[in-house]
Design a protein around this motif. Structure first.
Motif, PDB file in Angstrom:
ATOM      1  N   ALA A   1     -21.280 -33.830  24.114  1.00 28.27           N
ATOM      2  CA  ALA A   1     -21.635 -35.168  24.611  1.00 28.27           C
ATOM      3  C   ALA A   1     -20.622 -36.218  24.174  1.00 28.27           C
ATOM      4  N   ILE A   2     -20.014 -36.026  22.999  1.00 21.81           N
ATOM      5  CA  ILE A   2     -19.013 -36.982  22.521  1.00 21.81           C
ATOM      6  C   ILE A   2     -17.793 -36.961  23.440  1.00 21.81           C
ATOM      7  N   PHE A   3     -17.375 -35.765  23.829  1.00 24.67           N
ATOM      8  CA  PHE A   3     -16.219 -35.668  24.718  1.00 24.67           C
ATOM      9  C   PHE A   3     -16.528 -36.252  26.098  1.00 24.67           C
ATOM     10  N   ARG A   4     -17.734 -36.021  26.604  1.00 26.40           N
ATOM     11  CA  ARG A   4     -18.110 -36.596  27.897  1.00 26.40           C
ATOM     12  C   ARG A   4     -18.082 -38.117  27.841  1.00 26.40           C
ATOM     13  N   THR A   5     -18.601 -38.669  26.755  1.00 26.01           N
ATOM     14  CA  THR A   5     -18.602 -40.127  26.613  1.00 26.01           C
ATOM     15  C   THR A   5     -17.181 -40.670  26.499  1.00 26.01           C
ATOM     16  N   ALA A   6     -16.335 -39.972  25.757  1.00 27.80           N
ATOM     17  CA  ALA A   6     -14.960 -40.431  25.568  1.00 27.80           C
ATOM     18  C   ALA A   6     -14.197 -40.454  26.894  1.00 27.80           C
ATOM     19  N   PHE A   7     -14.399 -39.437  27.719  1.00 28.39           N
ATOM     20  CA  PHE A   7     -13.698 -39.387  29.003  1.00 28.39           C
ATOM     21  C   PHE A   7     -14.238 -40.423  29.985  1.00 28.39           C
ATOM     22  N   PHE A   8     -15.507 -40.806  29.824  1.00 29.83           N
ATOM     23  CA  PHE A   8     -16.103 -41.771  30.751  1.00 29.83           C
ATOM     24  C   PHE A   8     -15.879 -43.213  30.310  1.00 29.83           C
ATOM     25  N   MET A   9     -15.534 -43.451  29.073  1.00 29.12           N
ATOM     26  CA  MET A   9     -15.407 -44.811  28.541  1.00 29.12           C
ATOM     27  C   MET A   9     -14.428 -45.679  29.325  1.00 29.12           C
ATOM     28  N   PRO A  10     -13.260 -45.187  29.767  1.00 28.18           N
ATOM     29  CA  PRO A  10     -12.355 -46.072  30.524  1.00 28.18           C
ATOM     30  C   PRO A  10     -12.981 -46.678  31.767  1.00 28.18           C
ATOM     31  N   VAL A  11     -13.964 -45.993  32.380  1.00 22.97           N
ATOM     32  CA  VAL A  11     -14.616 -46.531  33.570  1.00 22.97           C
ATOM     33  C   VAL A  11     -15.442 -47.762  33.216  1.00 22.97           C
ATOM     34  N   VAL A  12     -15.999 -47.789  32.022  1.00 26.25           N
ATOM     35  CA  VAL A  12     -16.863 -48.892  31.598  1.00 26.25           C
ATOM     36  C   VAL A  12     -16.042 -50.145  31.298  1.00 26.25           C
ATOM     37  N   PHE A  13     -14.846 -49.958  30.790  1.00 19.82           N
ATOM     38  CA  PHE A  13     -14.019 -51.113  30.419  1.00 19.82           C
ATOM     39  C   PHE A  13     -13.587 -51.884  31.662  1.00 19.82           C
ATOM     40  N   PRO A  14     -13.537 -53.214  31.599  1.00 23.09           N
ATOM     41  CA  PRO A  14     -13.036 -54.008  32.733  1.00 23.09           C
ATOM     42  C   PRO A  14     -11.570 -53.680  33.004  1.00 23.09           C
ATOM     43  N   MET A  15     -11.209 -53.703  34.287  1.00 21.39           N
ATOM     44  CA  MET A  15      -9.840 -53.381  34.649  1.00 21.39           C
ATOM     45  C   MET A  15      -8.854 -54.365  34.040  1.00 21.39           C
ATOM     46  N   ALA A  16      -9.256 -55.633  33.887  1.00 21.26           N
ATOM     47  CA  ALA A  16      -8.366 -56.623  33.274  1.00 21.26           C
ATOM     48  C   ALA A  16      -7.995 -56.213  31.849  1.00 21.26           C
ATOM     49  N   LEU A  17      -8.988 -55.738  31.091  1.00 19.91           N
ATOM     50  CA  LEU A  17      -8.725 -55.300  29.719  1.00 19.91           C
ATOM     51  C   LEU A  17      -7.836 -54.065  29.705  1.00 19.91           C
ATOM     52  N   VAL A  18      -8.144 -53.104  30.579  1.00 16.45           N
ATOM     53  CA  VAL A  18      -7.352 -51.875  30.649  1.00 16.45           C
ATOM     54  C   VAL A  18      -5.907 -52.184  31.027  1.00 16.45           C
ATOM     55  N   ALA A  19      -5.718 -53.085  31.992  1.00 16.03           N
ATOM     56  CA  ALA A  19      -4.373 -53.427  32.438  1.00 16.03           C
ATOM     57  C   ALA A  19      -3.568 -54.090  31.327  1.00 16.03           C
ATOM     58  N   VAL A  20      -4.206 -54.949  30.539  1.00 14.68           N
ATOM     59  CA  VAL A  20      -3.504 -55.606  29.436  1.00 14.68           C
ATOM     60  C   VAL A  20      -3.073 -54.578  28.388  1.00 14.68           C
ATOM     61  N   VAL A  21      -3.953 -53.619  28.092  1.00 15.05           N
ATOM     62  CA  VAL A  21      -3.606 -52.580  27.112  1.00 15.05           C
ATOM     63  C   VAL A  21      -2.433 -51.746  27.607  1.00 15.05           C
ATOM     64  N   TRP A  22      -2.473 -51.372  28.886  1.00 15.22           N
ATOM     65  CA  TRP A  22      -1.384 -50.571  29.435  1.00 15.22           C
ATOM     66  C   TRP A  22      -0.103 -51.395  29.579  1.00 15.22           C
ATOM     67  N   GLN A  23      -0.222 -52.688  29.695  1.00 12.61           N
ATOM     68  CA  GLN A  23       0.968 -53.534  29.716  1.00 12.61           C
ATOM     69  C   GLN A  23       1.697 -53.435  28.373  1.00 12.61           C
ATOM     70  N   LEU A  24       0.944 -53.338  27.305  1.00 10.35           N
ATOM     71  CA  LEU A  24       1.549 -53.133  25.991  1.00 10.35           C
ATOM     72  C   LEU A  24       2.157 -51.738  25.879  1.00 10.35           C
ATOM     73  N   ILE A  25       1.489 -50.737  26.467  1.00  4.86           N
ATOM     74  CA  ILE A  25       2.026 -49.378  26.434  1.00  4.86           C
ATOM     75  C   ILE A  25       3.347 -49.294  27.194  1.00  4.86           C
ATOM     76  N   TYR A  26       3.430 -50.009  28.315  1.00 10.26           N
ATOM     77  CA  TYR A  26       4.637 -49.986  29.139  1.00 10.26           C
ATOM     78  C   TYR A  26       5.703 -50.980  28.647  1.00 10.26           C
ATOM     79  N   ALA A  27       5.530 -51.546  27.501  1.00  9.10           N
ATOM     80  CA  ALA A  27       6.461 -52.574  27.018  1.00  9.10           C
ATOM     81  C   ALA A  27       7.896 -52.057  27.045  1.00  9.10           C
ATOM     82  N   PRO A  28       8.835 -52.887  27.536  1.00 11.52           N
ATOM     83  CA  PRO A  28      10.229 -52.439  27.602  1.00 11.52           C
ATOM     84  C   PRO A  28      10.870 -52.390  26.217  1.00 11.52           C
ATOM     85  N   GLY A  29      12.025 -51.726  26.165  1.00 13.10           N
ATOM     86  CA  GLY A  29      12.732 -51.643  24.903  1.00 13.10           C
ATOM     87  C   GLY A  29      12.338 -50.420  24.102  1.00 13.10           C
ATOM     88  N   PRO A  30      13.076 -50.103  23.067  1.00 12.86           N
ATOM     89  CA  PRO A  30      12.795 -48.884  22.272  1.00 12.86           C
ATOM     90  C   PRO A  30      11.502 -48.953  21.479  1.00 12.86           C
TER      91      PRO A  30
END
Length: 310
Positions: free
Chosen positions: A115-144
């Motif tokens: 059940a923990i793994f099921r919840t972990a895989f489903f959690m991104p759906v619960v998060f607002p897309m604005a929050l997810v996009a901001v986090v991924w903007q940091l992941i895609y940050a340019p430079g080394p």
């Protein structure tokens, strides 16, 4: 006997009427919401698409017929946005569905802590897309120092130079595709997982008695039994793929060189930057027709199976 039969028919009729009234009461708020917030605004958009309405323009507006549709269809920006939407849908729908199916099969087991793994895989759906996009903007940050660039550099032993994923015409759209697949795969996984749990276990037991391997059981039992859930998830994912906007607005704002501009983004820009309300309404109507045609084609080519009533 006739009186008893008549009483039974009256009871059945009254039960059906009460059930129908209860269904109307339960569906009423949703139907009112659809009427007020979807149907009426869309009908208004159809009417405004035949006008030259602009933000701040004097009323009444002038009727221009199909001129707004001609402008939209001849606009290179709209054609590019439609192409980007098509590429996004063609990649996201099969990739996301395949990943969701693999995850659902892997999680459809009775293991400790599953059940923990099921919840972990489903959690991104619960998060607002604005929050997810901001986090991924940091992941895609340019430079080394960017997390993704650091991983690429480590895996390639510094053979690949740091990439500006969100401002490179080649990598901008794939970056948004990766984010969208990661965020939406959990929804499909839950639907397919529910479908897997509805498959009668007697089918697998019979296949094991016939010495069928795991791959044969998957092809001849799992996939046919998941036909309807797979069709449902594919339809929903296709519609959501053409509604792409939040990721583009937050991550790239349509750039670079319109590499990630979508139909929804183009409609919003037409209203708030160009102040062309009538033209934006025409884009909205065309968008609705495109999604309607694609959905109809999918439903025609891949029809869901209907359960046989006993």
């Amino acid at each position: 006997m006739r009186e008893v039969a008549s009483d039974q028919m009256n009871d059945t009729r009254s039960w059906r009427n009460s059930e129908r009234c209860m269904g109307i009461l339960m569906a009423g708020p949703a139907m009112v919401g659809i009427l007020v917030f979807v149907a009426i605004p869309f009908l208004a958009a159809i009417g405004l698409s035949f006008s030259d309405l602009r933000i701040g323009s004097p009323l009444p507006t002038r009727f221009v017929g199909l001129q707004q549709y001609e402008r939209v269809l001849s606009d290179p920006s709209f054609v590019r946005a439609l192409a980007n939407n098509t590429v996004f849908a063609v990649v996201v729908v099969p990739v996301q569905t395949t990943l969701a199916l693999a995850m659902a099969v892997a999680l459809n087991r009775r293991l400790a802590g599953i059940a923990i793994f099921r919840t972990a895989f489903f959690m991104p759906v619960v998060f607002p897309m604005a929050l997810v996009a901001v986090v991924w903007q940091l992941i895609y940050a340019p430079g080394p120092n960017g997390p993704l660039n650091a991983v690429v550099s480590f895996c390639t032993f510094d053979a690949v130079a740091p990439i500006d994923f969100l401002h490179d015409p080649i990598f901008a759209l794939p970056a948004i595709i990766l984010l969208s697949v990661w965020q939406g795969v959990g929804f499909q996984m839950v639907v397919l997982l529910a479908g897997l749990q509805e498959i009668p276990q007697v089918l697998y037991e019979s296949a094991e008695m016939d010495q069928a391997g795991s791959w044969a059981r998957f092809l001849h039992i799992t996939l046919p039994q998941l036909r309807n859930p797979l069709i449902f998830t594919a339809l929903v994912t296709t519609i959501l793929a053409f509604r792409l906007f939040d990721q583009v607005q937050i991550l790239t704002r349509g750039g670079p060189i319109a590499a990630t501009t979508t139909i929804m983004y183009e409609a919003v820009q037409t209203v708030f930057r160009r102040q062309q309300v009538g033209q934006a309404c025409a884009i909205t109507v065309l968008f609705f027709l495109i999604v309607l045609v694609i959905t109809y084609i999918q439903r025609t080519l891949i029809r869901p199976e209907r359960e046989v009533e006993q």
